[in-house]
Design an enzyme around this catalytic site. Sequence first.
Site, short mmCIF file in Angstrom:
data_model
loop_
_atom_site.label_atom_id
_atom_site.label_comp_id
_atom_site.label_asym_id
_atom_site.label_seq_id
_atom_site.Cartn_x
_atom_site.Cartn_y
_atom_site.Cartn_z
CB ALA A 44 -0.91 0.01 1.22
CG ASP A 214 -8.05 8.81 7.45
OD1 ASP A 214 -8.99 9.14 6.69
OD2 ASP A 214 -6.89 8.61 7.04
#
Length: 306
Positions: A44, A214
């Site tokens: 990622a 988040d």
Amino acid sequence: FQALAELHERVPPFPREDAMKIIEGEFERPVSQVFSYISDEPVASASFGQVYQGRTFDGALVAIKVQRPNLLPSVLRDIYILRLGLSFVRKVAKRRSNISLYADELGKGFVDELDYNIEADNATKFLDTHSKYSFVMVPKVLKQLTRKRVLTMEWVAGENPRELLSLAKGISGSIAQLSEKQKLDAKARLLDLVNKGVEASLVQLLETGLLHADPHPGNLRYTPDGRVGFLDFGLLCEMEKKHSRAMLSSIVHIVNGDWASLVYDLIEMDVVPPRTNLRRVTMDLEDTLGEVTYEGGIPDIKFSRV
């Protein structure tokens, strides 16, 4: 939302050799003496760092998050530019309040995110707070393998919401054509993730008061044992009980179109500053939003307009 999610998850990675130099610099020894294995490519990549899969010398599978090189000067420059822009907007709009303070608050949060020791503490706090909820999975931090620009955590296996949504639609990068059973199974997993995600959000909002700030699709996983896994703890939000109650109350008042009561909810949340003309705020809400309309028995509320 989908376009922003793709943008967030598809930030171009920086070279592996740079990441290895950062690891060596933080631990002051060769990478081969810190981890027994690190993947060749990041699994990622985001704006502040990228994640590699790795193994410790005792065989544990881990996620290794490495910060982008020379990030602090870039963040400080961007916050400075934002502050100048907000100052200009304040003059043009003739605002009394100093909206440049928003840039200061945002900058503080960003700078804190650059210290992975703070994120490690956040993750540990989030784990300790929510460990009693069996449907929530929070990875453990390996403190001995964490530094200011390198964060090592337990590996979380699972599917993210976008993967599940694609599978439910019959789209797979590894299988040419999914069977109906595979698509139904994916839909069932996605629905379970949504239900548990909502429950986890309510737990954070109404019970623990510690919120993951988040929770975009890239930071969520549906684990093989059916739990909702949380990733990335750079931003947490702690809510006082009075704020939690006021937020819950505000949702009820928004749905019912009770704008006068909503104003008092906003006061309880410390959103409305002292000496505000409350009658004027109430009238503005009524003029802008009007009566709540219903479609199929469900209130049609545009929360962004609120």
